[in-house]
Design a protein around this motif. Structure first.
Motif, PDB file in Angstrom:
ATOM      1  N   ASN A  74       0.813  -1.217   0.000  1.00 25.36           N
ATOM      2  CA  ASN A  74       0.000   0.000   0.000  1.00 25.36           C
ATOM      3  C   ASN A  74       0.845   1.266   0.000  1.00 25.36           C
ATOM      4  N   ALA A  75       2.038   1.193   0.547  1.00 26.85           N
ATOM      5  CA  ALA A  75       2.904   2.367   0.562  1.00 26.85           C
ATOM      6  C   ALA A  75       3.360   2.739  -0.845  1.00 26.85           C
ATOM      7  N   LYS A  76       3.387   1.757  -1.723  1.00 22.06           N
ATOM      8  CA  LYS A  76       3.833   1.989  -3.098  1.00 22.06           C
ATOM      9  C   LYS A  76       2.676   1.972  -4.100  1.00 22.06           C
ATOM     10  N   ASN A  77       1.444   1.818  -3.622  1.00 22.52           N
ATOM     11  CA  ASN A  77       0.283   1.715  -4.532  1.00 22.52           C
ATOM     12  C   ASN A  77       0.518   0.639  -5.582  1.00 22.52           C
ATOM     13  N   THR A  78       1.040  -0.484  -5.170  1.00 22.88           N
ATOM     14  CA  THR A  78       1.445  -1.527  -6.115  1.00 22.88           C
ATOM     15  C   THR A  78       0.897  -2.879  -5.687  1.00 22.88           C
TER      16      THR A  78
END
Length: 122
Positions: A74-78
């Protein structure tokens, strides 16, 4: 900016592994459900795996269960798709998709799509 960008596809021998990545724009990543789909030449698109962005709950097609793993950062939207023990029948264009829904455990009603990344298993 509304987009999904897949990467990580390629050619691999049967039994090998690949890891696909899907980078989502902030707007799309706010959707609850992220999924991976695939389409082989001459065949209909089929769902592969889904993940609930918040809970991390996952759902898999029977044909890939135990071989593929969907995950998210979630921190990388990946979102990722780790594919192990690949078979020639896994050859397809793989697409990342997103939707806002309460339940992510089914493959219908996705409304945001990436352009795909090719996976070839020989």
């Amino acid at each position: 900016d509304v987009q999904l960008v897949e990467s990580g596809g390629g050619s691999v021998q049967a039994g090998g592994s690949l890891r696909l990545s899907c980078a989502a724009s902030e707007y799309i990543y706010s959707s609850n459900c992220m999924g991976w789909f695939r389409q082989a030449p001459g065949k209909e698109r089929e769902g592969v795996a889904t993940i609930h962005r918040r809970s991390g709950g996952t759902f898999y097609a029977g044909s890939v269960m135990g071989r593929f793993t969907i995950s998210r950062d979630n921190a990388k939207n990946t979102v990722y798709l780790q594919m192990n023990s690949l078979k020639p029948e896994d050859t397809a264009m793989y697409y990342c998709a997103a939707k806002s829904a309460y339940q992510c455990g089914y493959f219908g009603n996705y409304n945001y799509w990436g352009r795909g990344t090719q996976v070839t298993v020989s």
